[in-house]
Enzyme design. Structure first.
Site, PDB file in Angstrom:
ATOM      1  N   CYS A 165     -90.433 -46.735 -14.092  1.00  0.00           N
ATOM      2  CA  CYS A 165     -91.215 -46.075 -13.435  1.00  0.00           C
ATOM      3  C   CYS A 165     -90.554 -44.451 -13.328  1.00  0.00           C
ATOM      4  CB  CYS A 165     -91.699 -46.406 -12.037  1.00  0.00           C
ATOM      5  SG  CYS A 165     -92.456 -48.044 -12.153  1.00  0.00           S
ATOM      6  N   HIS A 300     -91.751 -40.551  -4.843  1.00  0.00           N
ATOM      7  CA  HIS A 300     -92.426 -41.673  -5.460  1.00  0.00           C
ATOM      8  C   HIS A 300     -93.380 -42.399  -4.756  1.00  0.00           C
ATOM      9  CE1 HIS A 300     -92.007 -44.328  -8.775  1.00  0.00           C
ATOM     10  NE2 HIS A 300     -91.579 -45.466  -8.276  1.00  0.00           N
ATOM     11  N   HIS A 340    -100.420 -45.990  -8.919  1.00  0.00           N
ATOM     12  CA  HIS A 340     -99.040 -45.941  -9.734  1.00  0.00           C
ATOM     13  C   HIS A 340     -98.981 -45.840 -11.122  1.00  0.00           C
ATOM     14  CE1 HIS A 340     -94.806 -46.051 -10.292  1.00  0.00           C
ATOM     15  NE2 HIS A 340     -94.528 -46.911  -9.873  1.00  0.00           N
ATOM     16  N   HIS A 919    -118.573 -80.492 -49.092  1.00  0.00           N
ATOM     17  CA  HIS A 919    -119.964 -80.788 -48.970  1.00  0.00           C
ATOM     18  C   HIS A 919    -120.700 -79.420 -49.356  1.00  0.00           C
ATOM     19  CE1 HIS A 919    -123.767 -81.315 -46.375  1.00  0.00           C
ATOM     20  NE2 HIS A 919    -123.740 -82.166 -47.345  1.00  0.00           N
ATOM     21  N   ASP A1077    -124.411 -89.704 -41.548  1.00  0.00           N
ATOM     22  CA  ASP A1077    -124.361 -88.830 -42.890  1.00  0.00           C
ATOM     23  C   ASP A1077    -125.008 -89.734 -43.857  1.00  0.00           C
ATOM     24  OD1 ASP A1077    -122.492 -88.090 -45.415  1.00  0.00           O
ATOM     25  OD2 ASP A1077    -123.736 -86.315 -44.568  1.00  0.00           O
TER      26      ASP A1077
END
Length: 1753
Positions: A165, A300, A340, A919, A1077
């Site tokens: 910072c 700050h 901030h 397939h 199937d």
């Protein structure tokens, strides 16, 4: 300075207003950044459950103007938003500093960027499969600074600074040091923070650093952690001395700075107050500043309890010591306002503090209760609680700004108010003197330029006291000049605002120029010095006063002129004319030299020079080839010699190329071709009488002429007597080689370097002027910019024509002055033209008394650029699916707030397909339905025995491209949906639902045993190879699961099959996929014919049940369902013991192949052909003998017709031309016919007048007969109405055109009154025996045909036929050097036509409309929908680079139209093409038509067409297109007047083409869906459909037009023929036509792609997308606008039948072989059109044209 802070504070001014008003912004992190993580894996969900989501977030972090910075969209996606912000803010900050960014190139400027988070980059790098080269620089912190250095080409230090910072102030400290050491002359410093992901929130939340409500409560009693904030700020730093030197604005001075580290303290993240105190004392000591002189400290102040306590203690010790409670050091923090900003927070504090210094106010720090553990009074510090004035106290205001980082770095900056006074202009904003000035603007794109102009207009309007010189100074010298440019000439703030707003609206009115500079053109313009003809009384007079350099140049020539001619240039300019031709020659030289010096004083220089006749003298001086004074003396002596020739000659310009004009003149000496003035124009010179006579003769042969204002015959035999004098005068010249390229117009080679000696100047006067050749040579040498240096532009048009003739469209031609126009404005407008086209201007010579002001520098054109990597988007996949489970059930999530909703998500690709074998179905790898059903079975496994019901297999699931798959269960409902994986994060990306179902717990199969022996006994044995062969024919390329067919028995309704399954080693024992199937696949044979070539696929299932263990060997019994036997099967599956373990009830199949129809352009274009009339074609027609003919009409026609009929034995009654009185009921006592027979009008009657008269005659006759019939009670003798026309079929005589409307009327009457109508008979000039032939028709053809033509060959009838393609020609193409006129041009149809013609090359359009548009200044405010549509249509055309003139005209007024279209009024090249689309619809049944309504409809079409016909006779145009209608053929009710008008157009086209010309065509349109006059399409087309006609889309219409234009035909009907309803016979004219779609397949001239040939690939792709959208809309019966291109087609309602119809349409339109499965893999319009595009072959590498389709896709 520049900044962006939450939510939308995008400038320091907005930021300041926000601060002084004590505002704050806190909200939730946007869903797009939060939800992909919050809904991820259970671990991620848990980690984020308690994480703080709130903070201060920017509204837009995805938006970026990538085009401005030359970054591709692909790279922009990978660019960290912090890099994007740094680029834009650096540009803005430099503009605020008055430093043109592009002037920093190759300097040692430094860039320092502070940031400590690169969420976006880290996230992208986690997505390893998609990480590419752009991620290298795009995802890093160093790229934030390096990207700016790269873009601006800076060579000083460039670095990212990460001290957490404290980073921003650390970066500022480093930049300051670099400046003080001389390492860099200027520094750009940024501090940024963007929160792309919530990951750091989680870490900070876990560390206890974040405030639960997301607010930073700095120094507040309730401080509980900090709130994160997004934002960015950028500062520009210079040494103070340099800033003063450069007159730059100084916002504040940095007196000192310091950076320290607290070392090993109580913890790495713990703040250390002692270290802060030490750092502050050191910083102020080194700066030589007493902390007691600091008024304010921007702390700050994050709002963490410990951090604030430590910081305020240190601040109090350093700044509060010894202070009085009445004069404390003020403390504040910006973090409660905007959060901030972490790595960028120091810059935020600096910007706030600088603004406070500048405004002498300190904004409040937001808090509820200052900390109670701080004794504020005793400590000498006070928290600023409200806006507070900042007095100077007799010394500079000072402030400090502090930051400290979580890693222990502490930084501080000492600020002091600027010692430089605020910028003030020396110019007075309100002197009362209105002096025009030039104001340039620029941007990277047109949209950006228009937006910037709008912002600049608003800025100036809101600050009317700003001196204009300061505005000009800022725009000319403090801004970089980019490629897209505009420049405005204005003499007041009001005028500047108005003209800037015009730029914003895209208009180029007076005083406005806009253009885009082109790469590769010459830097400077070719200066062209014209010859005789530019002079005008008063020229140069204003410049003598306003331009000192002009006055000085003219004065410098005084001595020479007075010695040689007895007068001076100043006297001539001041006094004005009249002047003799010789006078003009000398004065032209003086003025041109003066104007050239003026241009040089503006900072211009010539790139090359051309002189025209006498202009060659000034050209040689400017090129450095002659001395100015010598040239002036020569010009004077030349003029004196020419004085002897005054009054003896003449010159005239003619519209012929030089060679053709010379050829026509032959060896004549009295008239010569003197000047090659342009590619299509020549100036003749010679004896006055001879020149004028030639001009008159040539004008009679349609050659345009224009007299030149000269009584001397220059460049002809006339000058021979002075040539010796000219050569003698030229001997005083001392020619030198030119210093810039000098093209000659006196010699045959324009690039000749022959010296400008006496022989040359004799040739200059006597030989032809080869001006065209010189311009052509300059253009061939790469020059694209030309400047005519003259007092009026006389050759600029010739230059433009020459360039257009060369096909050069990116050129520009500027002038200098213009006759009777303010000379300063004219000069500036031309300077604007040159600047906007790229000529370099020395702006330091302009606006010299202005100062920098805060005009906007750029308006960013943001587009979203954002990537959600698959690793993020799929964070919730958990374990994914197990391919061995044969299901797609992935990681499971329970959706918060919806306990009944469950979601499983996974990814499907070739490597993870849930079945063991390939397939492929017709070339596409498709997930079998069994795997999807098994997926659902796995999803309900926890429910115990269950049934899946109502399964709908909506669209097959293709495996490629890879897809994200979601299975959703909500209560009983199940669904499986996917979207393409690479589009998963794209805006508009659509989920495609493939299958839905429901679950019913507790249901088992009905059970029992399968009596296989009984079944075997009744079914014949089948071939085991039949299955493989059949499936191969269907397109099945492999079974998804391995099984062998061991036994097969079947008949037409029942089948028994035994299958042996080969389970894979990894297969899960609970999987039923292989069983289902096999059962579904083999059961397809029950519904498939033995020779089937179509693919049958499962479409839906009523119910599936299963129980026990899936068997390895199964017996499948399939029977046609009793409920729906055609395509539905019931299936039972038994194990080896015969026990039924699975049942599939109501299994429906769908064929995915079907015969469909697609309409090709060739199927839509028809022409009229004539067939012999055959009475046998009309069996059953009424056979009513005619005993009497009642003739209605003019005696000139009825008398001879009666004679012929009576000679054939017919009784005739003539009643004149008044049916109301002539047709009496008693005349109808006998069976007969009423024949309307108008005469051909005399030559003194206009066809349009006659057309109206004969149309009304027929209407009145029909109305009168209908009235009489209605009054008759009981049976009445049959009476039919006929009409007779004269040679309408061929219309060789213009008078025949007037009868054309009767054909259209005849067809509509036949529909409105079929019981009354007989027919129309057209009698050709060669027809004989009319009486008997007409009697035969009256007796036997009543009501059978619309029109019958009697010719010398017999009786013929009209039939529509597809166009004869034997004479293939070239499709319509517009000449770029001509103009196209469109009547009805502002209608929906007219604007569509305009756009299409632009695609065909049109660059200049004249749109004629009945209704005028508002003044352009009013356009932005227009809200009326229709007017708005028209305005937007014009703007869209202009955006394509087209010049558009909108004329509000009465198209029926020939004087008004001819005046408006005159070249001098229009200001455009000659009209080369006409589309007459004007029309009015006023529907009424024939019985209700009145004269007023008839006239209203006929006027625009009939009268308008005749106006255009006379203005543009046959042969004058490249094309003349008349918009007609084919509705008459369908006998549409209510369209009598409309049909009459259109039929007139059809006949006029025949007449115009009757000779040798073929440029005219009448297009008979069917209705266009959603356009123009088809707004009544629903009702009109219902009737049309019943009679065999259907509407067409715009795409089909234009495709048909383009196709039909290749074939010569007077009339073309554009229509789609469809089957008529049962028992409805087709109308006669349609009987020869096949129904649309009846064709053998695509051929080269049928393809839609023929309309794309020659187009750039991107444009062709866009057209294909639009066309595919149209085709989809067609099969759905939607409007194309209703079809969303990214929405799955199945969601739009496309079913299997529509799928086939669509596929066949596309195959025929594009000549491609598309697989039946195309929509499985390409399920949206976007995907489908992309596939079509990719399947076509393109010429060229990157932007090739369409060549031809590939054979297969």
């Amino acid at each position: 300075m520049s900044c962006r802070y939450a939510p939308d504070l995008d400038s320091p001014d907005k930021f300041w207003d926000f601060l002084v008003n004590g505002r704050s912004t806190v909200g939730d992190m946007p869903d797009k950044r939060w939800e992909p993580y919050a809904s991820g894996s259970p671990q991620a969900t848990a980690a984020m459950r308690d994480t703080v989501r709130r903070g201060a977030f920017l509204d837009d972090i995805e938006g970026f103007d990538a085009e401005f910075f030359g970054i591709s969209p692909r790279e922009a996606d990978f660019l960290d938003p912090q890099q994007r912000f740094m680029l834009e803010l650096a540009w803005e900050a430099l503009a605020d500093a008055g430093v043109p960014p592009l002037t920093l190139r190759n300097t040692d400027t430094g860039v320092y960027a502070a940031a400590n988070s690169n969420d976006y980059g880290r996230r992208l790098l986690e997505d390893i499969p998609r990480t590419g080269a752009y991620a290298v620089n795009g995802t890093t912190l160093y790229g934030i600074a390096n990207r700016v250095s790269y873009f601006l080409d800076l060579h000083g230090p460039s670095m990212a600074v990460d001290t957490a910072c404290a980073g921003a102030l650390t970066a500022l400290h480093l930049a300051r040091q670099s400046l003080l050491t001389g390492e860099t002359p200027l520094a750009i410093v940024g501090g940024l923070n963007i929160m792309s992901t919530p990951s750091l929130n989680v870490a900070l939340n876990d560390a206890g650093a974040m405030s639960p409500d997301g607010r930073s409560k700095a120094f507040d009693e309730d401080a509980d952690g900090y709130g994160r904030g997004e934002g960015a700020g950028v500062l520009v730093l210079k040494r103070l001395s340099d800033a003063r030197r450069d007159n730059d604005p100084v916002h504040a001075v940095i007196r000192g700075s310091g950076v320290f580290q607290d070392g090993r303290s109580d913890g790495m993240m713990a703040p250390d107050g002692d270290a802060q105190e030490h750092m502050l004392r050191q910083a102020y000591h080194r700066a030589g500043v007493d902390p007691a002189t600091v008024d304010y400290v921007e702390a700050h102040g994050t709002g963490t309890p410990t951090g604030d306590r430590e910081e305020i203690t240190a601040l109090a010790k350093v700044f509060g010591a010894g202070r009085s409670p009445h004069a404390p050091c003020l403390i504040g923090s910006v973090k409660p306002n905007v959060g901030h900003v972490e790595g960028g927070s120091g810059i935020t504090g600096v910007i706030k503090t600088v603004l406070a210094l500048r405004n002498e106010l300190i904004p409040p720090t937001l808090h509820d209760r200052p900390r109670t553990d701080v004794d504020w009074d005793a400590w000498g510090v006070r928290l600023v609680g409200q806006v507070q004035e900042w007095p100077s106290c007799g010394r500079p205001r000072r402030a400090g700004v502090s930051s400290y980082g979580v890693g222990g770095t502490i930084s501080h900056v000492i600020l002091e108010e600027s010692p430089v006074p605020a910028a003030t202009s020396s110019a007075d904003a309100s002197t009362g003197v209105r002096t025009p000035a030039l104001f340039p603007l620029s941007a990277a794109s047109e949209a950006g330029l228009r937006a910037l102009a709008g912002e600049a207009a608003g800025w100036v309007a809101s600050r009317p006291d700003t001196p204009l010189p300061s505005v000009g100074h800022t725009l000319t010298q403090r801004r970089s000049h980019l490629a897209q440019r505009a420049a405005v000439v204005a003499d007041s703030a009001e005028q500047l605002v108005d003209r800037l707003r015009e730029v914003a609206e895209g208009r180029n009115g007076p005083g406005i120029v806009s253009a885009r500079t082109s790469a590769g053109r010459a830097d400077d313009a070719v200066w062209v010095f014209s010859g005789h003809g530019a002079q005008w009384s008063g020229m140069g007079r204003r410049l003598l006063a306003s331009e000192p350099v002009f006055a000085a140049t003219l004065d410098a020539l005084d001595e020479v002129f007075r010695e040689e001619l007895g007068w001076t240039p100043r006297e001539a300019v001041t006094e004005g004319g009249p002047w003799t031709a010789a006078h003009v020659q000398a004065l032209t030289f003086a003025v041109q030299i003066g104007l050239a010096d003026v241009w040089r004083s503006k900072g211009l220089r010539p790139g090359a020079v051309i002189g025209h006749s006498v202009g060659e003298i000034a050209a040689a001086v400017v090129a450095g080839s002659l001395d100015r004074d010598e040239a002036a003396r020569f010009a004077c002596r030349r003029a004196a010699a020419l004085q002897r020739l005054d009054g003896r000659g003449a010159m005239v310009m003619v519209g012929l190329p030089f060679e053709e004009a010379a050829l026509r003149l032959g060896d004549r000496r009295d008239v010569e071709a003197a000047i090659s003035a342009g590619p299509h124009s020549t100036v003749l010179s010679g004896d006055r009488s001879a020149v004028l006579r030639v001009a008159e003769e040539w004008q009679a042969s349609e050659v345009w002429t224009r007299t030149v204002d000269s009584d001397i015959a220059f460049h002809s035999v006339h000058v021979d007597e002075v040539t010796g004098d000219i050569e003698s005068a030229a001997r005083l010249l001392t020619p030198r080689p030119p210093t810039v390229p000098l093209y000659t117009t006196a010699l045959s080679d324009p690039r000749s370097r022959a010296p400008r000696d006496s022989g040359y100047w004799a040739a200059n006067l006597r030989k032809p002027v080869r001006f065209t050749e010189a311009v052509r040579a300059a253009a061939e040498d790469g020059h694209r910019l030309f400047l005519e240096v003259s007092s009026h532009p006389v050759v600029a048009h010739s230059v433009s024509e020459t360039l257009l003739d060369l096909g050069i469209e990116d050129a520009a031609v500027a002038g200098t002055l213009r006759r009777d126009t303010d000379e300063v404005e004219s000069l500036l407008e031309n300077l604007a033209e040159l600047h906007c086209h790229g000529v370099a201007v020395d702006w330091a010579r302009h606006h010299t008394d202005g100062e920098l002001v805060g005009l906007p520098a750029a308006v960013w054109q943001h587009r979203p650029y954002w990537i959600f990597p698959e690793t993020t988007a799929d964070a919730g996949l958990g374990r994914g699916h197990d391919p061995a489970s044969h299901s797609l059930l992935g990681g499971r999530m329970t959706v918060s707030g919806s306990p009944t909703r469950q979601v499983w998500q996974t990814r499907l690709d070739m490597d993870s397909r849930p079945y063991p074998q390939s397939h492929g179905l017709v070339g596409v790898e498709v997930t079998p339905a069994a795997s999807i059903i098994n997926t659902f079975a796995a999803a309900v496994e926890e429910d115990g025995p269950s049934a899946l019901t109502d399964i709908v297999l909506r669209t097959p699931l293709a495996v490629e491209p890879p897809r994200v798959v979601q299975v959703v269960r909500e209560g009983r409902s199940l669904s499986l949906a996917t979207r393409v994986a690479e589009d998963a994060d794209a805006d508009g990306s659509e989920w495609i639902t493939h299958t839905t179902a429901a679950v019913t717990p507790g249901v088992r199969p009905a059970g029992g045993r399968l009596d296989t022996e009984a079944i075997r006994s009744r079914l014949p044995e089948g071939s085991l190879t039949r299955a493989d062969e059949m499936f191969e024919r269907m397109g099945v390329e492999g079974y998804a699961f391995p099984w062998d067919l061991e036994e097969l028995r079947h008949d037409d309704h029942e089948q028994l099959a035994v299958l042996q399954i080969e389970p894979s080693p990894a297969q899960r024992a609970t999987s039923w996929a292989h069983v289902i199937d096999g059962a579904l696949t083999i059961s397809a044979m029950v519904v498939s014919p033995g020779d089937a070539t179509v693919l049958w696929m499962s479409r839906s299932i009523d119910q599936v049940t299963w129980s026990g263990e899936p068997p390895a060997r199964l017996t499948v019994h399939s029977t046609r369902s009793l409920r729906s036997p055609h395509d539905t099967v019931d299936v039972r599956v038994a194990d080896e013991r015969g026990d039924v373990v699975c049942e599939v009830v109501g299994l429906r199949f769908a064929a995915v192949e079907h015969i469909g129809a697609a309409v090709l352009p060739s199927e839509l274009v028809h022409e009229i052909v004539w067939r012999p009339w055959d009475p046998e074609d009309h069996e059953g027609a009424e056979d009513a003998p005619v005993e009497q003919v009642i003739l209605v009409g003019d005696p000139e026609a009825t008398v001879p017709l009666a004679e012929q009929l009576e000679s054939a034995g017919m009784t005739c009654v003539q009643v004149g031309d008044s049916p109301e009185t002539g047709l009496r009921p008693d005349l109808f006592a006998r069976p007969g016919a009423v024949v309307v027979a108008p005469a051909l009008a005399g030559s003194d009657t206009a066809p349009e007048e006659e057309a109206e008269r004969v149309s009304w005659l027929l209407v009145r006759t029909v109305q009168r007969v209908a009235e009489i019939r209605a009054d008759v009670t009981g049976d009445a003798p049959a009476q039919r109405v006929w009409c007779v026309t004269s040679d309408v079929r061929r219309a060789r005589d213009e008078r025949s055109v007037a009868h054309g409307p009767l054909w259209g009327l005849a067809r509509i009457v036949a529909g409105d009154h079929p019981e009354l109508w007989g027919g129309a008979v057209d009698i050709g000039p060669s027809a004989d025996g009319i009486g008997a032939r007409l009697v035969a028709l009256l007796d036997g053809a009543a009501g059978t045909e619309d029109v019958i033509s009697l010719t010398g060959e017999g009786a013929e009838v009209a039939r529509l036929s597809r166009i004869d393609r034997s004479a293939d020609g070239t499709p319509l193409q517009c000449s770029p050097s001509g103009t196209v006129l469109i009547t009805g041009g502002l209608g929906a149809l007219g604007l569509e036509v305009a756009r299409w013609l632009v695609d065909r090359g049109a660059r200049r359009l004249v749109l004629v409309s009945r209704r005028a548009l508002p003044n352009r200044t009013e356009w932005p405010a227009v809200t009326d929908a229709e007017t708005r549509r028209r305005i937007d249509g014009v703007l869209a055309l202009e955006a394509l680079g087209v010049t558009v003139r909108v004329l509000a005209l009465d198209i029926t007024d020939v004087d008004q139209v001819s005046a408006a279209l005159a070249p001098e009024a229009l200001g455009l090249p000659p009209v080369r093409g006409v589309v007459h689309a004007a029309g009015v619809v006023n529907n009424a049944l024939v019985d209700k038509v009145d004269l007023e309504g008839l006239r209203e409809v006929l006027a625009p079409k009939v009268r308008g067409a005749m106006v255009l016909h006379r203005l543009f006779p046959p042969g004058d145009l490249d094309f003349f297109v008349l918009f007609s209608s084919c509705g008459q053929f369908a006998r549409l009710s209510g369209q009598a007047s409309y049909a009459a008008a259109n039929s007139f157009l059809d006949t006029l086209a025949s007449h115009r083409n009757a000779g040798e010309h073929t440029e005219t065509v009448s297009l008979g349109w069917t209705a266009w869906r959603g356009l123009g006059m088809s707004s009544n399409i629903d009702t009109t087309m219902f009737e049309a459909n019943s009679r065999g006609l259907e509407a067409v889309s715009a795409t089909e219409a234009f495709g048909a037009w383009s196709f039909g234009d290749r074939f010569q035909s007077d009339y073309q009907a554009i229509l789609r023929v469809v089957p008529t309803p049962v028992h409805t016979p087709r109308l006669p004219v349609f009987r020869d036509l096949p129904v649309s779609g009846e064709t053998d397949g695509p051929t080269g001239d049928q393809l839609f792609t023929t309309t794309l040939e020659g187009l750039p690939e991107q444009e062709a792709r866009e057209r294909i997308t639009a066309d595919v959208r149209e085709q989809v809309a067609g099969v759905l019966n939607f409007d194309p606008s209703e079809v969303e291109v990214k929405r799955p087609l199945v969601e739009l309602g496309v079913d299997s039948v529509m799928t086939v119809a669509l596929r066949v349409r596309l195959q025929r339109r594009y000549g491609l072989e598309l697989p039946p499965t195309i929509l499985w893999a390409k399920p949206t319009v976007a995907a489908l059109s992309e596939h079509v595009c990719d399947s076509l072959r393109w010429d060229g590498e990157e932007h090739g044209d369409l060549a031809a389709p590939t054979a297969a896709a």
